[in-house]
Design an enzyme around this catalytic site. Structure first.
Site, PDB file in Angstrom:
ATOM      1  N   HIS A  88       6.936  13.168  13.901  1.00 16.55           N
ATOM      2  CA  HIS A  88       5.905  12.346  13.237  1.00 16.55           C
ATOM      3  C   HIS A  88       4.486  12.735  13.639  1.00 16.55           C
ATOM      4  CE1 HIS A  88       8.961  10.143  11.326  1.00 16.55           C
ATOM      5  NE2 HIS A  88       9.156   9.191  12.201  1.00 16.55           N
TER       6      HIS A  88
ATOM      7  N   HIS B 266       6.128   4.396   6.940  1.00 18.43           N
ATOM      8  CA  HIS B 266       7.299   4.056   7.746  1.00 18.43           C
ATOM      9  C   HIS B 266       7.561   2.543   7.752  1.00 18.43           C
ATOM     10  CE1 HIS B 266      10.350   4.645  10.785  1.00 18.43           C
ATOM     11  NE2 HIS B 266      10.028   5.923  10.925  1.00 18.43           N
TER      12      HIS B 266
ATOM     13  N   GLU C 164      11.711   6.487   3.384  1.00 18.32           N
ATOM     14  CA  GLU C 164      10.485   7.254   3.599  1.00 18.32           C
ATOM     15  C   GLU C 164      10.472   8.474   2.688  1.00 18.32           C
ATOM     16  OE1 GLU C 164      10.270   7.919   8.003  1.00 18.32           O
ATOM     17  OE2 GLU C 164      12.054   6.628   7.874  1.00 18.32           O
TER      18      GLU C 164
END
Length: 361
Positions: free
Chosen positions: A118, A195, A327
């Site tokens: 991420h 998210h 996502e």
């Protein structure tokens, strides 16, 4: 001025010292609400991590509930290790060994263990964004947030201008989210994702939800959750969710990193960058349903496998399988798999990620 009045009434202020700042320069983190005219559909956003803090919608009986997991206080978002509702980047998901080759040069990133996850330790979910525009009411209330990612941030090359807009629009209970990024001076990978943790019941776990993912293929992973490079058919596997499927009936038949539950990227059917329907989530008990549309080649289905004893909104304790994440994204580790759709943006080029969340009840 209407905008100033709205800011005064809606903004919750929290002063934060910028990490690593020797002169204790300070910026402001706020919470901003968007509400429809009827008053029965609203969201709340913070410029910390461009985070979607709440989404309040009615059920089949008109009862309102917040259908995303999160916290009551802004300070909790700043301190949290979780990514509830945040925008993750510069590259969402995993990059194997925290490195890749771009135009013949090896790029080395900040790593979390053996991978970059991420966007690194201080990805886009761990920074303060600038509020560029804020219209809290009217026919199409919206907020636009901006972040300048600098050359070398978490190891990524080049300066990048990033915008995220959340807007109530298009239909009576529809939320549009648009992410744009422009590479200013160097080629760089870009893969942004929201998210949000969805629980359409508003409480409890999500095992009673029906989930449908419009994908005939998925990207298998190794023990480190890195794609093998294969894009495999879902036919004959427990990953086949092309028909609405009760989550609780399937979740024990899949495993991610040794934990029962979904944490997998699907290759969405259709043209990889065409805006199309991606997935549908429904809670039969409340009647709430969420239909997700997007223009990205993949979608990560994550069933909160590792969520455990997190104190959230209203003192509720979030546990395993407490929510479902959908996502939309580029394929994980695309920078290391030439057969995957490219996520490289060249100087002057623009990345665009459009999402539409359609709620019904």
């Amino acid at each position: 001025m209407a905008r100033a009045a709205a800011l005064a009434s809606s903004l919750v202020l929290l002063c934060l010292a910028l990490a690593g700042s020797t002169d204790a320069a300070r910026k402001t983190v706020g919470a901003y609400r968007l509400r429809n005219k009827k008053g029965d559909f609203s969201i709340k956003v913070t410029n910390w991590g461009a985070t979607l803090m709440s989404v309040i919608v009615p059920d089949s009986k008109g009862n309102l509930a917040d259908v995303v997991l999160g916290y009551d206080k802004l300070a909790q978002y700043v301190d949290a290790s979780s990514a509830f509702g945040t925008v993750v980047g510069r590259v969402a998901n995993r990059i194997a060994n925290g490195s890749f080759v771009l135009d013949g040069k090896t790029i080395r990133l900040n790593k979390d263990g053996t991978t970059t996850l991420h966007g690194g330790h201080r990805g886009f979910n761990r920074v303060i964004w600038t509020v560029k525009e804020y219209v809290p009411g009217g026919d199409s209330p919206y907020i636009t947030l901006y972040y300048r990612s600098f050359d070398g941030e978490q190891g990524f090359p080049g300066d990048l201008d990033v915008y995220v807009t959340y807007q109530l629009c298009c239909g009576p209970y529809e939320l549009r989210a648009v992410m744009n990024a422009t590479a200013l001076d160097k080629a760089t990978p870009v893969n942004l994702a929201n998210h949000a943790y969805w629980n359409l019941a508003g409480s409890g776990d999500a095992l009673g939800h029906l989930v449908q993912v419009l994908a005939s293929r998925y990207t298998p992973v190794d023990a480190a959750m890195i794609p093998t490079g294969e894009v495999a058919p879902v036919t004959g596997t427990p990953y086949d969710l092309r028909a609405p499927t009760l989550l609780g009936s399937r979740i024990k038949h899949v495993s991610a990193a040794g934990m029962a539950g979904f944490d997998v990227n699907y290759a969405v059917d259709g043209d990889g960058f065409r805006f199309r329907r991606v997935a549908r989530l429904r809670d039969p008990a409340s009647g709430r349903a969420l239909e997700l549309w997007a223009n990205q080649p993949g979608v990560q289905l994550y069933t909160s496998n590792w969520l455990s004893n997190v104190e959230g909104k209203g003192g509720r304790v979030y546990g395993q399988y407490g929510a479902v994440c959908l996502e939309t994204q580029a394929f994980p580790d695309a920078v290391n798999h030439p057969n995957f759709p490219s996520e490289i943006v060249r100087p002057g080029g623009t990345y665009q990620h459009d999402m539409l969340f359609k709620f019904s009840f």
